[in-house]
Design a protein around this motif. Structure first.
Motif, PDB file in Angstrom:
ATOM      1  N   ILE A  28       0.819  -1.222   0.000  1.00  0.00           N
ATOM      2  CA  ILE A  28       0.000   0.000   0.000  1.00  0.00           C
ATOM      3  C   ILE A  28       0.848   1.266   0.000  1.00  0.00           C
ATOM      4  O   ILE A  28       0.412   2.339  -0.416  1.00  0.00           O
ATOM      5  N   GLU A  29       2.104   1.163   0.456  1.00  0.00           N
ATOM      6  CA  GLU A  29       2.990   2.331   0.497  1.00  0.00           C
ATOM      7  C   GLU A  29       3.748   2.509  -0.821  1.00  0.00           C
ATOM      8  O   GLU A  29       4.481   3.484  -0.980  1.00  0.00           O
ATOM      9  N   LEU A  85      -2.527  -0.282 -11.162  1.00  0.00           N
ATOM     10  CA  LEU A  85      -2.782  -1.549 -10.468  1.00  0.00           C
ATOM     11  C   LEU A  85      -3.394  -1.319  -9.087  1.00  0.00           C
ATOM     12  O   LEU A  85      -4.288  -2.057  -8.667  1.00  0.00           O
ATOM     13  N   ARG A  86      -2.897  -0.316  -8.369  1.00  0.00           N
ATOM     14  CA  ARG A  86      -3.476  -0.021  -7.055  1.00  0.00           C
ATOM     15  C   ARG A  86      -4.928   0.413  -7.186  1.00  0.00           C
ATOM     16  O   ARG A  86      -5.784   0.034  -6.391  1.00  0.00           O
ATOM     17  N   ASN A  90      -8.476  -0.940  -5.596  1.00  0.00           N
ATOM     18  CA  ASN A  90      -9.425  -0.035  -4.935  1.00  0.00           C
ATOM     19  C   ASN A  90     -10.809  -0.128  -5.569  1.00  0.00           C
ATOM     20  O   ASN A  90     -11.829  -0.027  -4.866  1.00  0.00           O
ATOM     21  N   THR A  91     -10.865  -0.309  -6.885  1.00  0.00           N
ATOM     22  CA  THR A  91     -12.151  -0.433  -7.579  1.00  0.00           C
ATOM     23  C   THR A  91     -12.919  -1.655  -7.099  1.00  0.00           C
ATOM     24  O   THR A  91     -14.139  -1.597  -6.895  1.00  0.00           O
ATOM     25  N   VAL A  92     -12.226  -2.759  -6.918  1.00  0.00           N
ATOM     26  CA  VAL A  92     -12.874  -3.975  -6.420  1.00  0.00           C
ATOM     27  C   VAL A  92     -13.444  -3.736  -5.017  1.00  0.00           C
ATOM     28  O   VAL A  92     -14.556  -4.178  -4.706  1.00  0.00           O
ATOM     29  N   GLN A  93     -12.705  -3.017  -4.175  1.00  0.00           N
ATOM     30  CA  GLN A  93     -13.190  -2.705  -2.833  1.00  0.00           C
ATOM     31  C   GLN A  93     -14.429  -1.805  -2.886  1.00  0.00           C
ATOM     32  O   GLN A  93     -15.371  -1.980  -2.105  1.00  0.00           O
ATOM     33  N   VAL A  94     -14.430  -0.834  -3.800  1.00  0.00           N
ATOM     34  CA  VAL A  94     -15.590   0.047  -3.970  1.00  0.00           C
ATOM     35  C   VAL A  94     -16.809  -0.753  -4.402  1.00  0.00           C
ATOM     36  O   VAL A  94     -17.926  -0.534  -3.914  1.00  0.00           O
TER      37      VAL A  94
END
Length: 374
Positions: A28-29, A85-86, A90-94
Motif C-alpha cells: 500500500i505504500e 494496479l493499485r 481499490n475499484t474492487v473494494q468500492v
C-alpha cells in the motif's frame, strides 16, 4: 445470495498474478511491485530502440508509421496499467461496498460464465500470436533482425545473444499485448458488474416508496453514479491509448494483408486481427451497456409508486434522479456507445485501403528511381 465480488475477479487476477501484476500484491505504500518496476524499465528501453530503428528506415511508408505509433502507444498503455494496479484493487473494494448497500442485485452467474469464455478465447489468441511470432522469427534472419533492432548486435549471433533475443521477444509480447489485454478484460468485467448494479437499482425502485425509502434510493443512485464516474476517471486515459493503439494495430494488420495476401500472411495476421476485434468488443460493448442501463433508471422513475409522500417531495426526487448521470468515456471526450464499434471498424478499413494505395504508388516511384539510377 449475493456473489462475492472478489471471487468474480479471481480467474482474471490469477493470470495477472502469474505474470507478476497482481493488483492486491502491491504494498500500500508503493505504486510498483518488483516485477512491474523491472518490466517498466524494459518497456522504456524497448520503446526507445523501436523508435530509433523505425526512424532510421530510409523509405518511411505509412505501414511503418502505423507500426511506430501503435508500438509506442502499447508501451504507454502498459506503463498506465502499471500505474493503475493499485486503483484496480481499490475499484474492487468500492464494488464490494456498493454491493452491500444495494437491496437487490441480479445474479452475475450468466455474465461471469460468458466472460470466462471470452477470457479463454483471448488467452488462446495470445498463445497463437506468441507461437506465430516465434515461428516467423525462426525463419530466415528473424532473430538476427530483432537482435540488431533491440540489442544493436551487428556481428554473428552468439548463443548468449540468441537466448537473450528470444527472451526479449516474449517479453515484448507480454508488455505490449498480454498485460494490456488483461487490463482491458478487467475494464470489461468491471463494466459488467456496474451494468448489473444498475439493473439491481432499477429493480429496487419497484413497489410503494415512503419518504425515507426515496431518500435512501437517491443516496444509492448518487453512490452508484459516483463509483462509475470515479472508475471512468481512473481508466479513461488508459482506454484512450488502448483505443488509438488498437486502431493503429488494425491498420498495420490490414495493410500487411493488402501487400501480401498469402496463406502464411493470413495465418500470421488472422489471429492478430481476431485479437484486435475481441479487444474492441471488450472496450466498447460492456461500457455502452453501462450507459444504457443507467439511462433506464431515469425511465423507471416514471413508474414509481408512492405512499404518504408529498407532491413536492415526489417532484424533487424525480428531478434529482433525472439529473444524475454517469457514462464511460474515452478521455472525457467521447461517450462509449454501441455505434462506436461499427464506426471505428468502418474508418479503419477505409483508411487502410487509402494508405495502401499511397504506399503502393510510393513503392513504384522508389523502384522507378532505382532503375533510372542504374
Amino acid at each position: 445470495m449475493k456473489a462475492d465480488i472478489q471471487a468474480i475477479y479471481a480467474p482474471l487476477f490469477l493470470v495477472m498474478r502469474i505474470m507478476g501484476h497482481y493488483p492486491f500484491g502491491i504494498n500500500i505504500e508503493r505504486r510498483f511491485s518488483v516485477p512491474t518496476f523491472f518490466f517498466f524499465l524494459l518497456g522504456i528501453y524497448f520503446m526507445g530502440a523501436l523508435i530509433y530503428r523505425l526512424l532510421s528506415v530510409p523509405h518511411f511508408y505509412s505501414y511503418y508509421i502505423a507500426l511506430l505509433i501503435h508500438g509506442i502507444l502499447e508501451m504507454v498503455a502498459y506503463i498506465l496499467v502499471v500505474c493503475k494496479l493499485r486503483e484496480m484493487a481499490n475499484t474492487v473494494q468500492v464494488l464490494k461496498t456498493l454491493q452491500e448497500k444495494l437491496p437487490y442485485i441480479p445474479t452475475l452467474k450468466s455474465d461471469c460464465r460468458n466472460f470466462n469464455w471470452f477470457l479463454i478465447i483471448n488467452i488462446l489468441l495470445l498463445i497463437i500470436m506468441i507461437v506465430n511470432c516465434w515461428i516467423r522469427a525462426a525463419i530466415g534472419q528473424g532473430f538476427k533482425q530483432l537482435a540488431i533492432t533491440y540489442f544493436f548486435v551487428i556481428d554473428e549471433l552468439t548463443v548468449f545473444w540468441d537466448v537473450m533475443t528470444k527472451i526479449m521477444m516474449v517479453t515484448i509480447i507480454c508488455l505490449s499485448q498480454v498485460i494490456p489485454t488483461f487490463a482491458l478484460l478487467f475494464y470489461m468485467l468491471t463494466c459488467i458488474v456496474f451494468k448489473t448494479f444498475c439493473y439491481g437499482f432499477k429493480k429496487s425502485l419497484k413497489g410503494a416508496k415512503t419518504q425515507q425509502s426515496l431518500d435512501e434510493r437517491f443516496t444509492l443512485c448518487k453512490d452508484l453514479a459516483n463509483a462509475i464516474s470515479d472508475f471512468n476517471s481512473k481508466m479513461n486515459f488508459f482506454i484512450f491509448f488502448m483505443y488509438i493503439g488498437l486502431c493503429m494495430k488494425a491498420l498495420r494488420g490490414i495493410q500487411a494483408l493488402y501487400f501480401n495476401f498469402t496463406m502464411s500472411s493470413l495465418i500470421y495476421n488472422g489471429p492478430l486481427l481476431c485479437h484486435i476485434l475481441t479487444s474492441f468488443v471488450a472496450l466498447t460493448i460492456p461500457a455502452a451497456q453501462v450507459h444504457s442501463a443507467f439511462e433506464k433508471i431515469s425511465q423507471e422513475i416514471n413508474f414509481v409508486k408512492y405512499r404518504n409522500v408529498a407532491f413536492r417531495a415526489k417532484s424533487l426526487f424525480i428531478l434529482k434522479l433525472q439529473n444524475t448521470s454517469a457514462a464511460l468515456t474515452i478521455w472525457d471526450v467521447y461517450d462509449i456507445n454501441k455505434n462506436m464499434l461499427l464506426s471505428t471498424l468502418g474508418l479503419i478499413f477505409s483508411y487502410s485501403a487509402l494508405l495502401y494505395e499511397i504506399d503502393k504508388s510510393r513503392l513504384k516511384d522508389v523502384k522507378t528511381s532505382f532503375k533510372e539510377s542504374l
